[in-house]
Write an enzyme that holds these catalytic residues in place. Sequence first.
Site, PDB file in Angstrom:
ATOM      1  N   LYS A   1      10.876  -4.424  14.061  1.00 20.98           N
ATOM      2  CA  LYS A   1      11.104  -3.023  13.663  1.00 20.98           C
ATOM      3  C   LYS A   1      12.065  -2.346  14.638  1.00 20.98           C
ATOM      4  O   LYS A   1      12.879  -1.506  14.242  1.00 20.98           O
ATOM      5  CB  LYS A   1       9.781  -2.260  13.605  1.00 20.98           C
ATOM      6  CG  LYS A   1       8.920  -2.633  12.399  1.00 20.98           C
ATOM      7  CD  LYS A   1       9.560  -2.204  11.087  1.00 20.98           C
ATOM      8  CE  LYS A   1       8.608  -2.388   9.918  1.00 20.98           C
ATOM      9  NZ  LYS A   1       9.216  -2.039   8.618  1.00 20.98           N
TER      10      LYS A   1
ATOM     11  N   THR B   1       2.491  -9.956   0.926  1.00 26.76           N
ATOM     12  CA  THR B   1       1.297  -9.151   1.198  1.00 26.76           C
ATOM     13  C   THR B   1       1.128  -8.024   0.169  1.00 26.76           C
ATOM     14  O   THR B   1       0.066  -7.416   0.090  1.00 26.76           O
ATOM     15  CB  THR B   1       1.334  -8.528   2.621  1.00 26.76           C
ATOM     16  OG1 THR B   1       2.529  -7.762   2.743  1.00 26.76           O
ATOM     17  CG2 THR B   1       1.310  -9.607   3.682  1.00 26.76           C
ATOM     18  N   GLY B   2       2.170  -7.737  -0.584  1.00 30.71           N
ATOM     19  CA  GLY B   2       2.076  -6.744  -1.663  1.00 30.71           C
ATOM     20  C   GLY B   2       1.303  -7.318  -2.842  1.00 30.71           C
ATOM     21  O   GLY B   2       1.120  -8.536  -2.932  1.00 30.71           O
TER      22      GLY B   2
ATOM     23  N   PHE C   1       0.836  -1.212   0.000  1.00 26.92           N
ATOM     24  CA  PHE C   1       0.000   0.000   0.000  1.00 26.92           C
ATOM     25  C   PHE C   1       0.870   1.261   0.000  1.00 26.92           C
ATOM     26  O   PHE C   1       0.838   2.059  -0.942  1.00 26.92           O
ATOM     27  CB  PHE C   1      -0.923  -0.065   1.227  1.00 26.92           C
ATOM     28  CG  PHE C   1      -1.438   1.261   1.694  1.00 26.92           C
ATOM     29  CD1 PHE C   1      -2.254   2.034   0.883  1.00 26.92           C
ATOM     30  CD2 PHE C   1      -1.103   1.731   2.965  1.00 26.92           C
ATOM     31  CE1 PHE C   1      -2.727   3.266   1.329  1.00 26.92           C
ATOM     32  CE2 PHE C   1      -1.575   2.954   3.412  1.00 26.92           C
ATOM     33  CZ  PHE C   1      -2.383   3.724   2.591  1.00 26.92           C
TER      34      PHE C   1
ATOM     35  N   TYR D   1       6.176  -8.052  15.051  1.00 28.80           N
ATOM     36  CA  TYR D   1       6.299  -6.809  14.270  1.00 28.80           C
ATOM     37  C   TYR D   1       7.074  -5.755  15.059  1.00 28.80           C
ATOM     38  O   TYR D   1       8.059  -5.201  14.576  1.00 28.80           O
ATOM     39  CB  TYR D   1       4.906  -6.298  13.919  1.00 28.80           C
ATOM     40  CG  TYR D   1       4.883  -5.124  12.966  1.00 28.80           C
ATOM     41  CD1 TYR D   1       5.451  -5.214  11.693  1.00 28.80           C
ATOM     42  CD2 TYR D   1       4.263  -3.928  13.330  1.00 28.80           C
ATOM     43  CE1 TYR D   1       5.407  -4.132  10.821  1.00 28.80           C
ATOM     44  CE2 TYR D   1       4.213  -2.852  12.454  1.00 28.80           C
ATOM     45  CZ  TYR D   1       4.789  -2.961  11.204  1.00 28.80           C
ATOM     46  OH  TYR D   1       4.740  -1.887  10.336  1.00 28.80           O
TER      47      TYR D   1
ATOM     48  N   ASN E   1       8.362  -9.578  -2.568  1.00 31.84           N
ATOM     49  CA  ASN E   1       8.101 -11.011  -2.798  1.00 31.84           C
ATOM     50  C   ASN E   1       6.608 -11.302  -2.906  1.00 31.84           C
ATOM     51  O   ASN E   1       6.203 -12.462  -3.002  1.00 31.84           O
ATOM     52  CB  ASN E   1       8.727 -11.869  -1.684  1.00 31.84           C
ATOM     53  CG  ASN E   1       8.080 -11.638  -0.334  1.00 31.84           C
ATOM     54  OD1 ASN E   1       7.296 -10.699  -0.173  1.00 31.84           O
ATOM     55  ND2 ASN E   1       8.405 -12.465   0.630  1.00 31.84           N
TER      56      ASN E   1
END
Length: 313
Positions: free
Chosen positions: A148, A35-36, A11, A144, A32
């Site tokens: 990060k 999720t894109g 997104f 997550y 990859n």
Amino acid sequence: MHVLVTGGAGFLGSHLCDALLAEGHSVVCADNLLTGRMENLAHLQHEPRFKFLEQDVSRPFDAGKVDYIFHFASPASPVDYLEHAIETLQVGSLGSLNCLELAQKYGARFLLASTSECYGDPLEHPQKETYWGHVNPVGPRSVYDESKRFAEAATMAYYRHRRVDTRIVRIFNTYGPRLQISDGRVISNFMKQALRGEALTVYGDGSQTRSFCYVSDEVAGILALSKSDEHEPTNIGNPVEFTILECAEAVLEVTGSSSKLRFEPLPQDDPRQRRPDISKAKHLLGWEPTIDLRSGLRLSLDYFKSAVQARLS
Ligand code: UDP
């Protein structure tokens, strides 16, 4: 300038690719597609300055000489990173190290897409960059948050010890066209549910807060930071705070829907409140968001309508 965007099919990454191309740069997008989605890049199919590379950046790779690396690859919605827990840990750790190595090799500048999740369920409000956070290191969201936080540590280490010219943006909740309607985020769920006439699923009592930034504001802030000389983390987000109930109200108003609300259990470790203190970005970059929530939802309405229709057909 020749730019590498990891996670460029996502997104936010795809909007960043658009903005970089609009500035005249050439862009390689490495993704990859976990999720894109290629749909996010379909409009760039015939753009000669754009190249797509299907690549898991958690594995060593070399996209050729580049001048700037924007490391945006990662599942980013709670639903996505809980489903892809190990991949999320890998891309934040191994993926960040691979990209930093590449930046060092080519003398490229580097910008890490970090997150407000670094602050966890914050005890300081609003969140300033100097706050170290309140993160459960073993909770479900830790895959997550901690990857990060590791990525930020890695970025600072390459800046301090390897002289890579780095930047870190802490991104707060962002929304707009191309937000995947199945990603489980509050805006995508509410817009989808309102447009389908289904009940809006409010987790907990809806009193928890978030601050929502429209995607063009977010990208403008990120680009401004990328051109600055600031190496420490910088918050980029919209400081206007909404309860989730107020967010539901805004969605119902903009969509004209008469959907009801349905209360569901609050997910574990769901942050109670979140609002960026953006004084640093304002002062340093002369940047601040310009699009309020209702205007941003209106700007996103056509996209959500067609996404919902495509899902139905
Ligand atoms: N949320 C909700 N209903 C939904 C999806 C999310 O009430 O259908 C709440 C969620 O519990 C959280 C907030 O909305 O308090 C924002 O959730 P989101 O998944 O968008 O992102 P987060 O900020 O938690 O990463």
